[in-house]
Design an enzyme around this catalytic site. Structure first.
Site, PDB file in Angstrom:
ATOM      1  N   ASP A   1       0.860  -1.183   0.000  1.00  0.00           N
ATOM      2  CA  ASP A   1       0.000   0.000   0.000  1.00  0.00           C
ATOM      3  C   ASP A   1       0.898   1.236   0.000  1.00  0.00           C
ATOM      4  O   ASP A   1       1.963   1.235   0.646  1.00  0.00           O
ATOM      5  CB  ASP A   1      -0.874   0.032   1.261  1.00  0.00           C
ATOM      6  CG  ASP A   1      -1.931  -1.064   1.266  1.00  0.00           C
ATOM      7  OD1 ASP A   1      -2.000  -1.840   0.291  1.00  0.00           O
ATOM      8  OD2 ASP A   1      -2.689  -1.130   2.243  1.00  0.00           O
TER       9      ASP A   1
ATOM     10  N   CYS B   1      -3.875  10.025   6.655  1.00  0.00           N
ATOM     11  CA  CYS B   1      -4.399   8.961   5.781  1.00  0.00           C
ATOM     12  C   CYS B   1      -5.377   9.478   4.730  1.00  0.00           C
ATOM     13  O   CYS B   1      -5.432   8.944   3.627  1.00  0.00           O
ATOM     14  CB  CYS B   1      -5.145   7.927   6.599  1.00  0.00           C
ATOM     15  SG  CYS B   1      -4.122   6.954   7.681  1.00  0.00           S
TER      16      CYS B   1
ATOM     17  N   HIS C   1       0.469   0.041   7.450  1.00  0.00           N
ATOM     18  CA  HIS C   1       0.968   1.388   7.134  1.00  0.00           C
ATOM     19  C   HIS C   1       1.973   1.968   8.136  1.00  0.00           C
ATOM     20  O   HIS C   1       2.039   1.532   9.286  1.00  0.00           O
ATOM     21  CB  HIS C   1      -0.213   2.358   6.925  1.00  0.00           C
ATOM     22  CG  HIS C   1      -1.203   1.795   5.933  1.00  0.00           C
ATOM     23  ND1 HIS C   1      -2.524   2.147   5.916  1.00  0.00           N
ATOM     24  CD2 HIS C   1      -1.047   0.892   4.917  1.00  0.00           C
ATOM     25  CE1 HIS C   1      -3.148   1.486   4.943  1.00  0.00           C
ATOM     26  NE2 HIS C   1      -2.275   0.710   4.326  1.00  0.00           N
TER      27      HIS C   1
HETATM   28  O1  DAV Z   1      -2.210   2.067  14.018  1.00  0.00           O
HETATM   29  O2  DAV Z   1      -3.968   0.898  13.600  1.00  0.00           O
HETATM   30  C1  DAV Z   1      -3.976   2.670  11.193  1.00  0.00           C
HETATM   31  C2  DAV Z   1      -3.940   2.830   9.685  1.00  0.00           C
HETATM   32  C3  DAV Z   1      -3.051   3.914   9.227  1.00  0.00           C
HETATM   33  N1  DAV Z   1      -3.171   4.133   7.803  1.00  0.00           N
HETATM   34  C4  DAV Z   1      -3.023   1.604  13.218  1.00  0.00           C
HETATM   35  C5  DAV Z   1      -2.851   1.885  11.739  1.00  0.00           C
END
Ligand code: DAV
Length: 318
Positions: A153, A308, A201
């Site tokens: 991703d 995000c 991520h």
């Molecule tokens: O820390 O749960 C969330 C997603 C970030 N794009 C987490 C990651």
């Protein structure tokens, strides 16, 4: 002036259950919720909060691009950061880890049509069952993706000019890092970050605030030595414990860090922070960074806060 894509919660769905969803999003052994649209209240609140954010960006003289309104997503178009990787004049739609996100680029590719100098590339992969390792379910030490083909991703990557930081995790394999290096060629260097965070991520683990200053999640990075060498001499703000804003019952796609650390930087002196994160605000203000405190009530439900839900296109329209 900068141009930014901001996502849209319209049509957000829990997709069809398959091996990719199980391994990538639910490896922690929780079961995926029932397939279908997110509750209307979740979508409406997310879109209301996005509108406030968009108004704020416009007041800061930032041009805002929105995903194709006619695109009905298989997953969502809430987090363009997950899908779109921009480097200079090149836009890469990365080979995403979930099967349901294979066509997500179609929500965004029209946005760049007016930029004649931008080159867009879509990477298609097979996503056969052999890409996914079901041994990851309930076992953090085993990652969801095998190395059968490149898969990642875009949100596994953070940029600091020509240094690209790539998290190897359930949403990005080593072959993906090699592919990214090939894509950028000798214009940039890809540094991998491994054994730090297994799930989705990089943007709930580190955030770039300005050259030489990094915001770091101390629950995942305990020591500077876990960072690539190029970041080890940076100043670090160790993020304070997040304030939990909760999520819709039974629907959760993010840790509390995915809300607090997921800041969007307007410039070196101003970041957008989720409105309840007062401890973080205090820390950032100590470093002369002002915080615009804005709501994003469904950030944990939908799995994305201000970083995000954006992508900086980093150039002005021609
Ligand atoms: O820390 O749960 C969330 C997603 C970030 N794009 C987490 C990651």
């Amino acid at each position: 002036m900068k141009t930014v894509i901001v996502g849209d919660a319209t049509g957000a769905k829990i997709p069809k259950h398959d091996i990719s969803l199980r391994c990538v999003n639910y490896a922690d052994n929780s079961s995926p919720p029932q397939q279908g649209l997110y509750p209307q209240q979740v979508i409406d609140e997310a879109n209301e909060d996005i509108s406030k954010f968009v108004d704020f960006l416009k007041d800061e003289n930032i041009s805002v691009l929105r995903p194709d309104a006619t695109h009905d997503p298989d997953y969502y178009k809430f987090c363009p950061r997950d899908t779109v990787f921009v480097h200079g004049n090149n836009v890469l739609y990365t080979p995403m880890s979930l099967r349901a996100r294979a066509n997500e680029h179609t929500a965004y590719n029209k946005l760049f049509e007016s930029y004649t100098s931008i080159n867009q590339e879509i990477v298609n992969i097979r996503r056969e069952d052999s890409l996914y390792n079901t041994d990851c379910i309930g076992n953090l030490k085993v990652l969801a993706l095998n190395e059968t083909e490149p898969c990642f991703d875009a949100a596994n990557v953070l940029k600091d000019n020509d240094d690209l930081y790539y998290l190897v995790s359930n949403s990005g394999n080593l072959k993906g890092a090699e592919m990214l290096q090939q894509f950028v060629g000798d214009t940039a260097k890809v540094h991998t970050i491994e054994d730090v965070y297994s799930y989705m991520h990089l943007d709930s683990t580190i955030a770039f605030l300005k050259e030489g200053l990094l915001l770091v999640n101390p629950s995942r990075i305990k020591d500077k030595k876990q960072l690539p060498e190029t970041l080890q001499n940076w100043d670090i703000i160790w993020a304070p414990e997040p304030i939990d804003i909760g999520h819709h019952p039974g629907l959760c796609n993010s840790s509390t860090w995915g809300v607090s650390l997921n800041v969007f930087s307007i410039n070196e002196k101003l970041v957008v922070v989720e409105e309840h994160q007062h401890n973080l605000r205090t820390e950032l203000e100590k470093h002369n960074i002002d915080c615009a405190m804005l709501p994003m009530r469904q950030a944990r439900t939908l799995g994305g806060c201000f970083h995000c839900i954006t992508v900086d296109v980093e150039r002005s329209p021609e």
